[in-house]
Design an enzyme around this catalytic site. Structure first.
Site, mmCIF file in Angstrom:
data_model
loop_
_atom_site.group_PDB
_atom_site.id
_atom_site.type_symbol
_atom_site.label_atom_id
_atom_site.label_comp_id
_atom_site.label_asym_id
_atom_site.label_seq_id
_atom_site.Cartn_x
_atom_site.Cartn_y
_atom_site.Cartn_z
ATOM 1 N N ASP A 13 34.790 -61.587 103.176
ATOM 2 C CA ASP A 13 34.692 -61.927 104.924
ATOM 3 C C ASP A 13 33.737 -61.975 105.827
ATOM 4 O O ASP A 13 33.369 -62.742 106.430
ATOM 5 C CB ASP A 13 35.927 -61.049 105.516
ATOM 6 C CG ASP A 13 37.389 -61.631 104.998
ATOM 7 O OD1 ASP A 13 37.415 -62.304 103.983
ATOM 8 O OD2 ASP A 13 38.431 -60.880 105.432
ATOM 9 N N SER A 130 45.433 -55.015 108.074
ATOM 10 C CA SER A 130 46.006 -55.567 106.836
ATOM 11 C C SER A 130 47.710 -55.742 106.974
ATOM 12 O O SER A 130 48.382 -54.777 107.245
ATOM 13 C CB SER A 130 45.658 -54.739 105.485
ATOM 14 O OG SER A 130 46.138 -55.114 104.349
ATOM 15 N N GLU A 132 49.183 -55.289 104.325
ATOM 16 C CA GLU A 132 49.450 -54.177 103.512
ATOM 17 C C GLU A 132 50.141 -53.173 104.129
ATOM 18 O O GLU A 132 51.051 -52.350 103.837
ATOM 19 C CB GLU A 132 48.155 -53.402 102.561
ATOM 20 C CG GLU A 132 48.066 -53.899 101.277
ATOM 21 C CD GLU A 132 48.903 -53.525 100.329
ATOM 22 O OE1 GLU A 132 49.431 -52.413 100.104
ATOM 23 O OE2 GLU A 132 49.602 -54.635 99.572
ATOM 24 N N TYR A 153 45.500 -46.961 100.685
ATOM 25 C CA TYR A 153 44.607 -47.852 101.548
ATOM 26 C C TYR A 153 45.724 -48.267 102.779
ATOM 27 O O TYR A 153 44.926 -48.268 103.926
ATOM 28 C CB TYR A 153 44.498 -49.076 100.634
ATOM 29 C CG TYR A 153 44.008 -50.229 101.398
ATOM 30 C CD1 TYR A 153 42.920 -50.377 101.618
ATOM 31 C CD2 TYR A 153 45.113 -51.322 101.793
ATOM 32 C CE1 TYR A 153 42.259 -51.580 102.416
ATOM 33 C CE2 TYR A 153 44.630 -52.214 102.340
ATOM 34 C CZ TYR A 153 43.326 -52.536 102.675
ATOM 35 O OH TYR A 153 42.948 -53.788 103.362
ATOM 36 N N HIS A 183 43.705 -63.183 101.730
ATOM 37 C CA HIS A 183 43.176 -64.423 101.932
ATOM 38 C C HIS A 183 41.833 -64.329 100.920
ATOM 39 O O HIS A 183 41.230 -63.429 100.653
ATOM 40 C CB HIS A 183 42.616 -64.641 103.275
ATOM 41 C CG HIS A 183 41.838 -63.406 103.928
ATOM 42 N ND1 HIS A 183 42.726 -62.504 104.633
ATOM 43 C CD2 HIS A 183 40.893 -63.089 104.215
ATOM 44 C CE1 HIS A 183 41.861 -61.577 105.349
ATOM 45 N NE2 HIS A 183 40.543 -61.960 104.782
#
Ligand code: NAP
Ligand code: G4F
Length: 338
Positions: A13, A130, A132, A153, A183
């Site tokens: 990114d 995120s 997540e 994480y 992504h």
């Protein structure tokens, strides 16, 4: 000339964001870590572009785990915009090193926010949150969905997400957290599942590899194209009001579907080559992530463009080409600043 400071500029990114900001006329500072080998392959092409002759890209050494250095850098640079993309970004690795992941992905963000507050409180701050963080919450997920993280994480990212909101509310800082769904791109790190698959497809097609070992093929993800997502980050910092936003395609597919599409693109039968290796199964898995990005569409005019099958195809094509040309890990970059 607006000035931006990007952490994680050597990552997927960070490299696309640097390109975008340089194209928009920014002076870009990128934080890099000292490494025993060069790790700037994703951004090296930026120095070959004639538009960088005016030195609008400047790399500075530092680390999210070195608060004094972050403080000194921000005091010197006084950026208008800060994009915190640096992280130990691999979910499975975070189970192996939960403490280190927390140091960088959680406390690293506090170090940065404290430095911003002390020396450049008017700067606009973007935190790489995120999807997540949604963990086991039912899909589709949006900004109001309960956050139920399932990995060290995700838990570190959750802490950073709330710290970002807290600095916004407590100190009136323009600090936002983008809740980005997966992504990908030809610059995706080689151990994330999509790139692991597309690199293997290219190697198998060339006869250099026979088997691909994967973990859970049933996991479902909302996969978009990374360059579109960095545009969304930039838009979040141009908004009138600081808010957190989900960026996602809204489309969901399994790892198995990605495998099928990628192998078919190269004319291969995946069942001949893919095997399951329990080493790649996670202690706790996130079964399905599917984002609802309607707030970003309404407020920022942002919408994902690249569809799942287009993404798989372009990644396979890039890796087939790299394999044929005997190139390294990343594609030849054809996009330029203007
Ligand atoms: P990536 O390719 O793995 O890049 C991570 C970057 O962070 C690299 O530049 C790395 O530097 C740097 N970094 C790691 N630890 C650091 C530390 N202690 N201090 C300074 N820099 C450090 O990740 P990405 O895919 O570009 O993701 C960018 C950010 O978005 C990450 O925060 C990730 O967690 C988050 N995110 C990604 C996605 C996605 O699907 N890609 C989705 C949601 C959120 P080195 O090159 O030196 O290792
Ligand atoms: O590609 P992955 O490793 O990405 P994951 O875990 O979804 O995390 C990525 O997206 C997050 C946003 O949702 C980011 F925050 C994070 O930084 C990262 O960019 O795995 C995707 C799925 C998982 O369910 C995993 O269990 O693929 C499954 N999988 C199956 N076999 C595999 C493998 N993942 C990897 N990395 N390697 C395998 O062999």
């Amino acid at each position: 000339m607006p000035t931006a400071f990007i952490t994680g500029i050597t990552g997927q990114d960070g490299s696309y964001l640097a390109e975008l900001l340089l194209a928009k006329g920014y002076l870009v500072y990128g934080l890099i870590r000292r490494s025993s080998t060069f790790n700037t392959a994703r951004i090296d092409h930026l120095y070959q572009d004639p538009h960088v002759k005016d030195y609008r890209l400047r790399l500075v050494y530092g680390d999210l785990n070195d608060g004094a250095r972050l403080h000194a850098l921000l005091a010197e640079i006084k950026p208008d915009e800060i994009y915190n993309l640096a992280a130990q970004a691999h979910v499975q690795v975070s189970f192996e090193m939960p403490e280190g992941t927390g140091q960088t992905d959680a406390l690293g963000v506090t170090r940065l926010l404290e430095s911003v507050r002390a020396v450049c409180p008017a700067a606009r701050f973007y935190q790489a949150g995120s999807s997540e963080m949604f963990g086991s919450s039912p899909a589709p997920q949006n900004e109001d969905t309960t956050l139920l993280p399932r990995s060290p994480y995700a838990i570190a990212k959750l802490y950073a997400h709330h710290m970002t909101r807290n600095y916004r509310e407590a100190y009136g800082m323009f600090a936002v957290s983008g809740i980005l769904f997966n992504h990908e791109s030809p610059r995706r790190g080689a151990t994330f599942v999509t790139r692991k698959i597309t690199r293997a497809v290219a190697a198998i097609k060339a006869g250099a590899q026979d088997k691909l070992f994967l973990g859970n093929l049933d996991a479902r993800r909302d996969w978009g194209f990374a360059p579109e997502y960095v545009e969304g980050m930039w838009r979040m910092l141009q908004a009138t009001t600081p808010r957190d936003y989900v960026l996602a395609t809204g489309e969901v597919h399994s790892v198995r579907e990605f495998v099928e599409r990628a192998f078919a693109r190269a004319g291969l039968d995946w069942q001949q080559h893919v095997e399951i290796d329990p080493r790649y199964l996670r202690p706790t898995e996130v079964d399905v992530l599917q984002g609802d990005a309607s707030r970003a569409a309404k407020d920022l005019g942002w919408k994902a463009q690249t569809r799942f099958h287009e993404l798989a195809d372009l990644m396979v094509d890039a890796d087939l080409q790299a394999q044929q040309q005997g190139r390294g890990e990343f594609e030849v970059v054809t996009r330029h600043f203007t």
